[in-house]
Design a protein around this motif. Structure first.
Motif, PDB file in Angstrom:
ATOM      1  N   THR A  14       0.835  -1.200   0.000  1.00  0.00           N
ATOM      2  CA  THR A  14       0.000   0.000   0.000  1.00  0.00           C
ATOM      3  C   THR A  14       0.871   1.252   0.000  1.00  0.00           C
ATOM      4  OG1 THR A  14      -1.830  -1.107   1.117  1.00  0.00           O
ATOM      5  CG2 THR A  14      -1.757   1.295   1.283  1.00  0.00           C
ATOM      6  N   GLY A  15       1.904   1.247   0.840  1.00  0.00           N
ATOM      7  CA  GLY A  15       2.815   2.389   0.886  1.00  0.00           C
ATOM      8  C   GLY A  15       3.487   2.649  -0.448  1.00  0.00           C
ATOM      9  N   ARG A  20       4.821   6.007  -4.303  1.00  0.00           N
ATOM     10  CA  ARG A  20       5.532   6.012  -5.587  1.00  0.00           C
ATOM     11  C   ARG A  20       4.630   6.176  -6.792  1.00  0.00           C
ATOM     12  NH1 ARG A  20      11.119   3.429  -5.794  1.00  0.00           N
ATOM     13  NH2 ARG A  20      11.668   3.366  -3.611  1.00  0.00           N
ATOM     14  N   PHE A  21       3.400   5.699  -6.667  1.00  0.00           N
ATOM     15  CA  PHE A  21       2.519   5.685  -7.831  1.00  0.00           C
ATOM     16  C   PHE A  21       1.296   6.583  -7.662  1.00  0.00           C
ATOM     17  CE2 PHE A  21       4.921   1.733  -7.763  1.00  0.00           C
ATOM     18  CZ  PHE A  21       5.531   1.796  -9.000  1.00  0.00           C
ATOM     19  N   GLU A  22       1.246   7.280  -6.534  1.00  0.00           N
ATOM     20  CA  GLU A  22       0.188   8.259  -6.258  1.00  0.00           C
ATOM     21  C   GLU A  22      -1.218   7.672  -6.392  1.00  0.00           C
ATOM     22  OE1 GLU A  22       1.096  11.724  -8.620  1.00  0.00           O
ATOM     23  OE2 GLU A  22       2.960  12.054  -7.545  1.00  0.00           O
ATOM     24  N   VAL A  23      -1.364   6.437  -5.931  1.00  0.00           N
ATOM     25  CA  VAL A  23      -2.676   5.786  -5.925  1.00  0.00           C
ATOM     26  C   VAL A  23      -3.461   6.311  -4.722  1.00  0.00           C
ATOM     27  CG1 VAL A  23      -3.870   3.563  -5.688  1.00  0.00           C
ATOM     28  CG2 VAL A  23      -1.796   3.730  -7.081  1.00  0.00           C
ATOM     29  N   ASP A  24      -4.731   6.592  -4.924  1.00  0.00           N
ATOM     30  CA  ASP A  24      -5.599   7.036  -3.843  1.00  0.00           C
ATOM     31  C   ASP A  24      -5.739   5.906  -2.823  1.00  0.00           C
ATOM     32  OD1 ASP A  24      -7.667   7.853  -2.171  1.00  0.00           O
ATOM     33  OD2 ASP A  24      -9.092   8.205  -3.785  1.00  0.00           O
ATOM     34  N   PRO A  25      -5.378   6.159  -1.554  1.00  0.00           N
ATOM     35  CA  PRO A  25      -5.477   5.090  -0.548  1.00  0.00           C
ATOM     36  C   PRO A  25      -6.878   4.479  -0.454  1.00  0.00           C
ATOM     37  CG  PRO A  25      -4.306   6.977   0.343  1.00  0.00           C
ATOM     38  CD  PRO A  25      -4.838   7.390  -0.997  1.00  0.00           C
ATOM     39  N   ARG A  29      -8.158  -1.784  -1.992  1.00  0.00           N
ATOM     40  CA  ARG A  29      -8.964  -2.762  -1.267  1.00  0.00           C
ATOM     41  C   ARG A  29      -8.521  -4.147  -1.709  1.00  0.00           C
ATOM     42  NH1 ARG A  29     -12.138  -0.088  -4.374  1.00  0.00           N
ATOM     43  NH2 ARG A  29     -12.845  -2.010  -5.335  1.00  0.00           N
ATOM     44  N   ALA A  30      -8.805  -5.134  -0.914  1.00  0.00           N
ATOM     45  CA  ALA A  30      -8.394  -6.503  -1.243  1.00  0.00           C
ATOM     46  C   ALA A  30      -8.933  -6.949  -2.595  1.00  0.00           C
ATOM     47  CB  ALA A  30      -8.847  -7.468  -0.150  1.00  0.00           C
ATOM     48  N   ASP A  31     -10.132  -6.493  -2.968  1.00  0.00           N
ATOM     49  CA  ASP A  31     -10.743  -6.944  -4.214  1.00  0.00           C
ATOM     50  C   ASP A  31     -10.431  -6.035  -5.409  1.00  0.00           C
ATOM     51  OD1 ASP A  31     -12.296  -4.806  -3.331  1.00  0.00           O
ATOM     52  OD2 ASP A  31     -14.191  -5.727  -3.900  1.00  0.00           O
ATOM     53  N   ALA A  32      -9.629  -5.002  -5.201  1.00  0.00           N
ATOM     54  CA  ALA A  32      -9.259  -4.104  -6.305  1.00  0.00           C
ATOM     55  C   ALA A  32      -8.252  -4.804  -7.214  1.00  0.00           C
ATOM     56  CB  ALA A  32      -8.667  -2.811  -5.771  1.00  0.00           C
ATOM     57  N   ARG A  33      -8.498  -4.758  -8.505  1.00  0.00           N
ATOM     58  CA  ARG A  33      -7.566  -5.365  -9.459  1.00  0.00           C
ATOM     59  C   ARG A  33      -6.304  -4.513  -9.517  1.00  0.00           C
ATOM     60  NH1 ARG A  33      -9.276  -9.735 -10.616  1.00  0.00           N
ATOM     61  NH2 ARG A  33      -7.643 -10.209 -12.084  1.00  0.00           N
ATOM     62  N   MET A  34      -5.164  -5.160  -9.565  1.00  0.00           N
ATOM     63  CA  MET A  34      -3.896  -4.426  -9.642  1.00  0.00           C
ATOM     64  C   MET A  34      -3.861  -3.542 -10.882  1.00  0.00           C
ATOM     65  SD  MET A  34      -2.176  -4.927  -6.898  1.00  0.00           S
ATOM     66  CE  MET A  34      -0.564  -4.265  -7.347  1.00  0.00           C
ATOM     67  N   THR A  35      -4.487  -3.983 -11.965  1.00  0.00           N
ATOM     68  CA  THR A  35      -4.496  -3.166 -13.187  1.00  0.00           C
ATOM     69  C   THR A  35      -5.345  -1.911 -13.020  1.00  0.00           C
ATOM     70  OG1 THR A  35      -6.238  -4.593 -14.061  1.00  0.00           O
ATOM     71  CG2 THR A  35      -3.984  -5.007 -14.830  1.00  0.00           C
ATOM     72  N   LEU A  37      -5.364  -0.278 -10.118  1.00  0.00           N
ATOM     73  CA  LEU A  37      -4.533   0.566  -9.257  1.00  0.00           C
ATOM     74  C   LEU A  37      -3.330   1.124 -10.022  1.00  0.00           C
ATOM     75  CD1 LEU A  37      -4.586  -1.663  -6.062  1.00  0.00           C
ATOM     76  CD2 LEU A  37      -5.991   0.356  -6.542  1.00  0.00           C
ATOM     77  N   LEU A  38      -2.767   0.319 -10.902  1.00  0.00           N
ATOM     78  CA  LEU A  38      -1.627   0.732 -11.729  1.00  0.00           C
ATOM     79  C   LEU A  38      -2.174   1.062 -13.108  1.00  0.00           C
ATOM     80  CD1 LEU A  38       0.810  -2.063 -10.556  1.00  0.00           C
ATOM     81  CD2 LEU A  38       0.894   0.346  -9.897  1.00  0.00           C
ATOM     82  N   ALA A  39      -2.354   2.333 -13.364  1.00  0.00           N
ATOM     83  CA  ALA A  39      -3.161   2.799 -14.487  1.00  0.00           C
ATOM     84  C   ALA A  39      -2.638   2.430 -15.875  1.00  0.00           C
ATOM     85  CB  ALA A  39      -3.337   4.309 -14.400  1.00  0.00           C
ATOM     86  N   ASP A  40      -1.330   2.244 -16.028  1.00  0.00           N
ATOM     87  CA  ASP A  40      -0.828   1.936 -17.365  1.00  0.00           C
ATOM     88  C   ASP A  40       0.300   0.910 -17.285  1.00  0.00           C
ATOM     89  OD1 ASP A  40       1.712   3.315 -16.943  1.00  0.00           O
ATOM     90  OD2 ASP A  40       0.606   5.178 -17.227  1.00  0.00           O
TER      91      ASP A  40
END
Length: 82
Positions: A14-15, A20-25, A29-35, A37-40
């Motif tokens: 999460t940190g 590093r990637f400025e993802v909104d905390p 969530r556990a069910d959020a797809r990594m893709t 969270l990581l936009a590109d």
């Protein structure tokens, strides 16, 4: 294989996502797809490199593309445990 990570591992990832990637905390969530969270694709590659550098854990781009945050954190946790 366990599908839950230790809180410490989840917090580390999460940190990285937030710092590093400025993802909104709130999006992490556990069910959020990594893709989601990581936009590109560049962020996916950078995350794989960061995990190797920061945690000594190898993660494939396919892992980052195909897993939820919870699944990915559990995989990283297992790799860190040896």
């Amino acid at each position: 294989m366990s599908t839950s990570a230790s809180p410490a591992t989840a917090d580390l990832i999460t940190g990285l996502l937030v710092d590093r990637f400025e993802v909104d905390p709130a999006a992490i969530r556990a069910d959020a797809r990594m893709t989601d969270l990581l936009a590109d694709s560049l962020m996916v590659v950078e995350m794989a490199i960061t995990l190797k550098d920061e945690l000594g854990v190898s993660a494939s781009e396919d892992d980052l593309r195909g897993l939820t945050f919870g699944e990915f954190a559990a995989r990283v946790d297992a790799a860190r445990a040896g």
